[in-house]
Write an enzyme that holds these catalytic residues in place. Structure first.
Site, PDB file in Angstrom:
ATOM      1  N   HIS A  76      -0.213 -15.137   8.820  1.00  0.00           N
ATOM      2  CA  HIS A  76       0.645 -13.974   8.594  1.00  0.00           C
ATOM      3  C   HIS A  76       0.004 -13.060   7.544  1.00  0.00           C
ATOM      4  O   HIS A  76      -0.123 -11.858   7.749  1.00  0.00           O
ATOM      5  CB  HIS A  76       2.037 -14.422   8.127  1.00  0.00           C
ATOM      6  CG  HIS A  76       2.880 -13.326   7.557  1.00  0.00           C
ATOM      7  ND1 HIS A  76       3.471 -12.356   8.347  1.00  0.00           N
ATOM      8  CD2 HIS A  76       3.223 -13.020   6.281  1.00  0.00           C
ATOM      9  CE1 HIS A  76       4.139 -11.510   7.564  1.00  0.00           C
ATOM     10  NE2 HIS A  76       3.993 -11.884   6.300  1.00  0.00           N
ATOM     11  N   ASP A 105     -15.187  16.710  13.039  1.00  0.00           N
ATOM     12  CA  ASP A 105     -15.035  15.281  13.331  1.00  0.00           C
ATOM     13  C   ASP A 105     -15.453  14.510  12.092  1.00  0.00           C
ATOM     14  O   ASP A 105     -15.734  15.110  11.052  1.00  0.00           O
ATOM     15  CB  ASP A 105     -15.900  14.866  14.543  1.00  0.00           C
ATOM     16  CG  ASP A 105     -15.326  13.649  15.260  1.00  0.00           C
ATOM     17  OD1 ASP A 105     -15.123  12.623  14.604  1.00  0.00           O
ATOM     18  OD2 ASP A 105     -15.055  13.734  16.479  1.00  0.00           O
ATOM     19  N   TRP A 141      -3.603 -17.122   2.466  1.00  0.00           N
ATOM     20  CA  TRP A 141      -4.488 -15.985   2.724  1.00  0.00           C
ATOM     21  C   TRP A 141      -5.557 -15.842   1.632  1.00  0.00           C
ATOM     22  O   TRP A 141      -6.553 -15.165   1.806  1.00  0.00           O
ATOM     23  CB  TRP A 141      -3.690 -14.681   2.868  1.00  0.00           C
ATOM     24  CG  TRP A 141      -3.421 -13.963   1.581  1.00  0.00           C
ATOM     25  CD1 TRP A 141      -2.402 -14.206   0.716  1.00  0.00           C
ATOM     26  CD2 TRP A 141      -4.189 -12.896   1.013  1.00  0.00           C
ATOM     27  NE1 TRP A 141      -2.499 -13.355  -0.364  1.00  0.00           N
ATOM     28  CE2 TRP A 141      -3.580 -12.537  -0.203  1.00  0.00           C
ATOM     29  CE3 TRP A 141      -5.323 -12.186   1.412  1.00  0.00           C
ATOM     30  CZ2 TRP A 141      -4.065 -11.529  -1.032  1.00  0.00           C
ATOM     31  CZ3 TRP A 141      -5.808 -11.185   0.579  1.00  0.00           C
ATOM     32  CH2 TRP A 141      -5.180 -10.861  -0.618  1.00  0.00           C
ATOM     33  N   SER A 169     -16.727  -3.921   9.239  1.00  0.00           N
ATOM     34  CA  SER A 169     -16.023  -2.763   9.809  1.00  0.00           C
ATOM     35  C   SER A 169     -15.469  -1.872   8.704  1.00  0.00           C
ATOM     36  O   SER A 169     -15.606  -0.642   8.742  1.00  0.00           O
ATOM     37  CB  SER A 169     -14.903  -3.265  10.720  1.00  0.00           C
ATOM     38  OG  SER A 169     -13.953  -2.263  10.937  1.00  0.00           O
ATOM     39  N   SER A 170     -14.860  -2.498   7.693  1.00  0.00           N
ATOM     40  CA  SER A 170     -14.269  -1.717   6.599  1.00  0.00           C
ATOM     41  C   SER A 170     -15.329  -0.958   5.826  1.00  0.00           C
ATOM     42  O   SER A 170     -15.120   0.188   5.425  1.00  0.00           O
ATOM     43  CB  SER A 170     -13.533  -2.639   5.625  1.00  0.00           C
ATOM     44  OG  SER A 170     -12.362  -3.100   6.206  1.00  0.00           O
ATOM     45  N   HIS A 253      -7.854  -8.126  -6.114  1.00  0.00           N
ATOM     46  CA  HIS A 253      -6.987  -7.173  -6.796  1.00  0.00           C
ATOM     47  C   HIS A 253      -7.228  -5.724  -6.359  1.00  0.00           C
ATOM     48  O   HIS A 253      -6.285  -5.037  -5.982  1.00  0.00           O
ATOM     49  CB  HIS A 253      -6.982  -7.321  -8.313  1.00  0.00           C
ATOM     50  CG  HIS A 253      -5.810  -6.578  -8.860  1.00  0.00           C
ATOM     51  ND1 HIS A 253      -4.535  -7.042  -8.717  1.00  0.00           N
ATOM     52  CD2 HIS A 253      -5.701  -5.367  -9.402  1.00  0.00           C
ATOM     53  CE1 HIS A 253      -3.691  -6.145  -9.170  1.00  0.00           C
ATOM     54  NE2 HIS A 253      -4.378  -5.116  -9.604  1.00  0.00           N
ATOM     55  N   GLU A 255      -8.222  -4.890  -3.624  1.00  0.00           N
ATOM     56  CA  GLU A 255      -7.724  -4.860  -2.248  1.00  0.00           C
ATOM     57  C   GLU A 255      -6.266  -4.367  -2.208  1.00  0.00           C
ATOM     58  O   GLU A 255      -5.868  -3.620  -1.313  1.00  0.00           O
ATOM     59  CB  GLU A 255      -7.838  -6.264  -1.636  1.00  0.00           C
ATOM     60  CG  GLU A 255      -7.117  -6.470  -0.311  1.00  0.00           C
ATOM     61  CD  GLU A 255      -7.711  -5.677   0.832  1.00  0.00           C
ATOM     62  OE1 GLU A 255      -8.875  -5.242   0.712  1.00  0.00           O
ATOM     63  OE2 GLU A 255      -7.008  -5.494   1.840  1.00  0.00           O
ATOM     64  N   TYR A 257      -4.954  -2.248  -4.143  1.00  0.00           N
ATOM     65  CA  TYR A 257      -4.974  -0.796  -4.320  1.00  0.00           C
ATOM     66  C   TYR A 257      -5.569  -0.095  -3.106  1.00  0.00           C
ATOM     67  O   TYR A 257      -5.224   1.051  -2.825  1.00  0.00           O
ATOM     68  CB  TYR A 257      -5.700  -0.442  -5.622  1.00  0.00           C
ATOM     69  CG  TYR A 257      -4.922  -0.963  -6.793  1.00  0.00           C
ATOM     70  CD1 TYR A 257      -3.837  -0.240  -7.289  1.00  0.00           C
ATOM     71  CD2 TYR A 257      -5.185  -2.203  -7.327  1.00  0.00           C
ATOM     72  CE1 TYR A 257      -3.063  -0.738  -8.312  1.00  0.00           C
ATOM     73  CE2 TYR A 257      -4.417  -2.709  -8.346  1.00  0.00           C
ATOM     74  CZ  TYR A 257      -3.350  -1.975  -8.841  1.00  0.00           C
ATOM     75  OH  TYR A 257      -2.575  -2.480  -9.839  1.00  0.00           O
ATOM     76  N   SER A 268       2.519  11.809  -1.229  1.00  0.00           N
ATOM     77  CA  SER A 268       2.228  13.080  -1.909  1.00  0.00           C
ATOM     78  C   SER A 268       2.113  14.245  -0.925  1.00  0.00           C
ATOM     79  O   SER A 268       2.140  15.404  -1.337  1.00  0.00           O
ATOM     80  CB  SER A 268       0.929  12.962  -2.712  1.00  0.00           C
ATOM     81  OG  SER A 268       1.016  11.909  -3.627  1.00  0.00           O
ATOM     82  N   HIS A 302      -5.521 -11.541 -13.944  1.00  0.00           N
ATOM     83  CA  HIS A 302      -4.086 -11.788 -14.138  1.00  0.00           C
ATOM     84  C   HIS A 302      -3.514 -12.627 -13.006  1.00  0.00           C
ATOM     85  O   HIS A 302      -2.401 -13.116 -13.099  1.00  0.00           O
ATOM     86  CB  HIS A 302      -3.303 -10.477 -14.312  1.00  0.00           C
ATOM     87  CG  HIS A 302      -3.360  -9.550 -13.151  1.00  0.00           C
ATOM     88  ND1 HIS A 302      -3.308  -8.182 -13.287  1.00  0.00           N
ATOM     89  CD2 HIS A 302      -3.474  -9.765 -11.820  1.00  0.00           C
ATOM     90  CE1 HIS A 302      -3.372  -7.620 -12.104  1.00  0.00           C
ATOM     91  NE2 HIS A 302      -3.462  -8.560 -11.199  1.00  0.00           N
ATOM     92  N   HIS A 303      -4.290 -12.789 -11.920  1.00  0.00           N
ATOM     93  CA  HIS A 303      -3.876 -13.701 -10.851  1.00  0.00           C
ATOM     94  C   HIS A 303      -4.154 -15.155 -11.225  1.00  0.00           C
ATOM     95  O   HIS A 303      -3.818 -16.054 -10.480  1.00  0.00           O
ATOM     96  CB  HIS A 303      -4.614 -13.368  -9.557  1.00  0.00           C
ATOM     97  CG  HIS A 303      -4.273 -12.024  -9.005  1.00  0.00           C
ATOM     98  ND1 HIS A 303      -3.244 -11.808  -8.120  1.00  0.00           N
ATOM     99  CD2 HIS A 303      -4.827 -10.798  -9.224  1.00  0.00           C
ATOM    100  CE1 HIS A 303      -3.178 -10.522  -7.811  1.00  0.00           C
ATOM    101  NE2 HIS A 303      -4.127  -9.888  -8.467  1.00  0.00           N
ATOM    102  N   THR A 328       0.435   4.843 -12.810  1.00  0.00           N
ATOM    103  CA  THR A 328       1.399   4.679 -11.720  1.00  0.00           C
ATOM    104  C   THR A 328       2.681   5.438 -12.039  1.00  0.00           C
ATOM    105  O   THR A 328       3.266   6.103 -11.164  1.00  0.00           O
ATOM    106  CB  THR A 328       1.700   3.186 -11.478  1.00  0.00           C
ATOM    107  OG1 THR A 328       0.468   2.481 -11.416  1.00  0.00           O
ATOM    108  CG2 THR A 328       2.451   2.987 -10.178  1.00  0.00           C
ATOM    109  N   LYS A 331       2.442   9.057 -11.347  1.00  0.00           N
ATOM    110  CA  LYS A 331       2.677   9.397  -9.942  1.00  0.00           C
ATOM    111  C   LYS A 331       4.165   9.455  -9.629  1.00  0.00           C
ATOM    112  O   LYS A 331       4.642  10.419  -9.019  1.00  0.00           O
ATOM    113  CB  LYS A 331       1.997   8.365  -9.037  1.00  0.00           C
ATOM    114  CG  LYS A 331       0.495   8.535  -9.020  1.00  0.00           C
ATOM    115  CD  LYS A 331      -0.155   7.572  -8.089  1.00  0.00           C
ATOM    116  CE  LYS A 331      -1.578   7.993  -7.822  1.00  0.00           C
ATOM    117  NZ  LYS A 331      -1.664   9.232  -7.054  1.00  0.00           N
ATOM    118  N   ARG A 450       6.388 -21.029  -3.453  1.00  0.00           N
ATOM    119  CA  ARG A 450       6.004 -20.377  -2.198  1.00  0.00           C
ATOM    120  C   ARG A 450       5.226 -21.359  -1.333  1.00  0.00           C
ATOM    121  O   ARG A 450       4.846 -22.424  -1.797  1.00  0.00           O
ATOM    122  CB  ARG A 450       5.176 -19.124  -2.486  1.00  0.00           C
ATOM    123  CG  ARG A 450       3.868 -19.413  -3.177  1.00  0.00           C
ATOM    124  CD  ARG A 450       3.196 -18.168  -3.717  1.00  0.00           C
ATOM    125  NE  ARG A 450       2.577 -17.356  -2.656  1.00  0.00           N
ATOM    126  CZ  ARG A 450       1.563 -16.510  -2.858  1.00  0.00           C
ATOM    127  NH1 ARG A 450       1.046 -16.357  -4.072  1.00  0.00           N
ATOM    128  NH2 ARG A 450       1.056 -15.796  -1.880  1.00  0.00           N
TER     129      ARG A 450
END
Lengths: 525, 36
Positions: A76, A105, A141, A169-170, A253, A255, A257, A268, A302-303, A328, A331, A450
């Site tokens: 998932h 293009d 994951w 690809s990314s 991390h 990722e 963002y 925006s 921090h993870h 943040t 924004k 979890r």
């Protein structure tokens, strides 16, 4: 489907048949392919979530065995992150960036085709692991070693190859976006005149180029640890399993963002349109985005507060993490200030955008709570974390993609979305998603871990509520299919401008957007 | 593209792409060097 983007124009229209989609180099076609792929993966990942919520409906083991449950949570997460949200954002980028900067293009159209067509193969390879001996990967994951190396099923090698392909690809997609933004802007479209969506994607693309190779490094080390006798993450051979977490979160991390910055860009665009005001604090939005991107590299540990790092390390990562709240908040303040005294109307895209501002902020605040090291010791690996990142990624990133779809669908298809259906979809989703995820804060604070298929009795009530919300939210997205199909097939004709308050180059072309736009560059004054 | 392009622009494009590819390769290599 082909009616969505196949249009005559004075040059030539889209080719016919299946090969149009296989060989296309057109950014609009490729954008459509990305969005269709992302939506398909959303449904697949959503189906896995339904299995998870069904198993957790009551305490005890009812429906699936624990290993399969772990495969469900793992797949998932992987499918939603790499298959749904990221390709969804890339699809929006493909459709919109060339039109928004007045380019004909993307800079590298053939590579664009390749970037997309890698995805279905990588996704299929990832999903095929369910049919292999030992089952699909079941290590979460985040695939921490040694669970993903020494103790993982054989299918893990296929997972590794799939991640390599997705990363490739990314990276190609990111190179394409940067090359397009730097080299293909219409005359007069200076960097500080670019729409915020383009800016956020431009910055995101740099994040991708910096961290996807690190992910590739992590899985390559896993591969050699598993198959070629190396000991990068194996303590018995002189390696260090915690090192995996450092490498992973240096990717992981930023990722987060990568998934949320383009969402900021979408919001925006939408809020100024329906508030009929210019975006408040454009340049501060750009600098805030860049600041968030920079900070994302220096907060990753921090993870890992519970891995036993030195107190000085914890303090540094805690303060650096909390610092992210500043850009943040800039924004959120700017979006609010844009709405302040605006002539607001509440069409479907605006509703999703406002829900984003409220609900993403909830996810942001719980993030702050976890950024504080001593309290994170309590929250770590509980459902509180699950609630937090689903507020960020579902009511944040996914809501932004849905908002973008409602906002730009008239431009893509030439048809207005049925407002009544859109609003039903919105209210159905926004209520059910809170029923789904808000109670997870409670059961998390009460101590439910979890990634478990069974739990203590005291968590039963809120789990049942959460599951009911989950089924309702899942069903709402099935309803979204109906809304999408109806809009693609017909409906009120859209004007070029579409929304009264819309500004920007994409609104100067007819709806649906012709197959080729801006072959002669527009001049921006 | 063809109408817009000129030699200067395509040189800039190539430089952009080469730099970005090198950046990606650099980060890939660096992920191994953190080990030593």
């Amino acid at each position: 489907m082909s009616t969505a983007t196949a249009h005559d124009d004075h040059h030539h229209g889209a080719p016919k048949g299946l090969m149009r989609w296989v060989t296309t180099t057109n950014h609009k076609d490729i954008g459509t392919l990305y969005l269709l792929f992302a939506f398909t993966m959303l449904l697949v990942g959503g189906a896995f979530a339904m299995v998870i919520r069904a198993e957790l409906f009551q305490p005890g083991l009812q429906i699936v065995d624990p290993h399969f449950f772990n495969s469900m949570t793992t797949m998932h997460g992987l499918i939603m992150v790499f298959g749904a949200i990221m390709p969804g954002m890339v699809g929006l980028a493909n459709w919109q960036i060339p039109m928004m900067i007045g380019a004909p293009d993307m800079a590298l159209p053939r590579m664009n085709n390749w970037s997309f067509w890698i995805l279905p193969f990588a996704g299929t390879m990832l999903l095929s692991t369910f049919f292999m001996e030992g089952g699909a990967p079941a290590f979460g994951w985040t695939f921490y070693a040694p669970l993903s190396t020494t103790f993982a099923p054989d299918s893990t090698d296929f997972f590794i190859f799939a991640v390599h392909m997705l990363g490739f690809s990314s990276i190609m997609g990111a190179i394409n976006i940067i090359a397009t933004v730097l080299n293909m802007r219409a005359p007069g479209m200076t960097l500080m005149k670019m729409p915020l969506f383009v800016w956020t994607w431009f910055i995101t693309a740099f994040l991708l180029i910096a961290v996807m190779p690190v992910l590739a490094g992590a899985v390559t080390m896993m591969l050699t640890d598993r198959n070629f006798g190396t000991s990068f993450f194996n303590a018995a051979g002189g390696g260090d399993p915690v090192l995996f977490q450092h490498v992973f979160w240096f990717f992981g991390h930023p990722e987060v963002y990568i998934m949320i910055l383009p969402a900021f860009g979408v919001i925006s665009e939408i809020i100024p349109t329906f508030a009929r005001k210019k975006l408040f604090g454009y340049s501060s939005m750009v600098y805030a985005t860049a600041s968030i991107a920079f900070l994302s590299f220096i907060v990753y540990a921090h993870h890992m507060f519970t891995t036993g790092m030195p107190v000085a390390g914890e303090l540094y990562f805690m303060y650096a993490t909390v610092l992210i709240a500043v850009p943040t908040a800039v924004k959120v303040f700017n979006w609010t200030a844009t709405m302040w005294r605006g002539s607001m109307t509440f069409e479907t895209p605006m509703l999703w955008a406002i829900a984003f501002v409220f609900l993403f902020t909830i996810g942001g605040f719980t993030g702050l709570m976890m950024g504080v090291a001593p309290s994170d010791m309590q929250y770590h690996d509980t459902y509180f974390i699950v609630a937090h990142f689903h507020y960020v990624l579902v009511t944040g990133a996914l809501f932004a993609i849905i908002a973008a779809a409602y906002y730009w669908l008239p431009k893509w298809t030439g048809h207005m979305v049925d407002e009544r259906l859109g609003k039903i979809h919105f209210w159905w989703s926004v209520i059910s998603v809170n029923v789904l995820f808000f109670p997870q804060h409670f059961i998390g604070l009460a101590g439910m871990p979890r990634r478990i298929p069974d739990y203590s009795l005291q968590f039963a009530d809120w789990n049942m509520v959460s599951s009911i919300g989950g089924f309702a939210f899942g069903l709402a997205q099935v309803f979204f299919i109906y809304v999408l199909v109806k809009t693609i097939r017909g409906g009120e004709k859209a004007t070029g401008q579409v929304w009264e308050g819309a500004h920007g180059l994409e609104w100067t072309v007819p709806s649906p957007a012709p197959y080729h736009t801006f072959e002669t560059a527009p001049v921006i004054r | 593209m063809a109408e817009q392009g000129n030699r200067q622009q395509s040189t800039r494009m190539v430089v952009t792409i080469v730099l970005l590819v090198l950046l990606a390769l650099g980060f890939f290599a660096a992920s191994f060097f953190v080990l030593t």
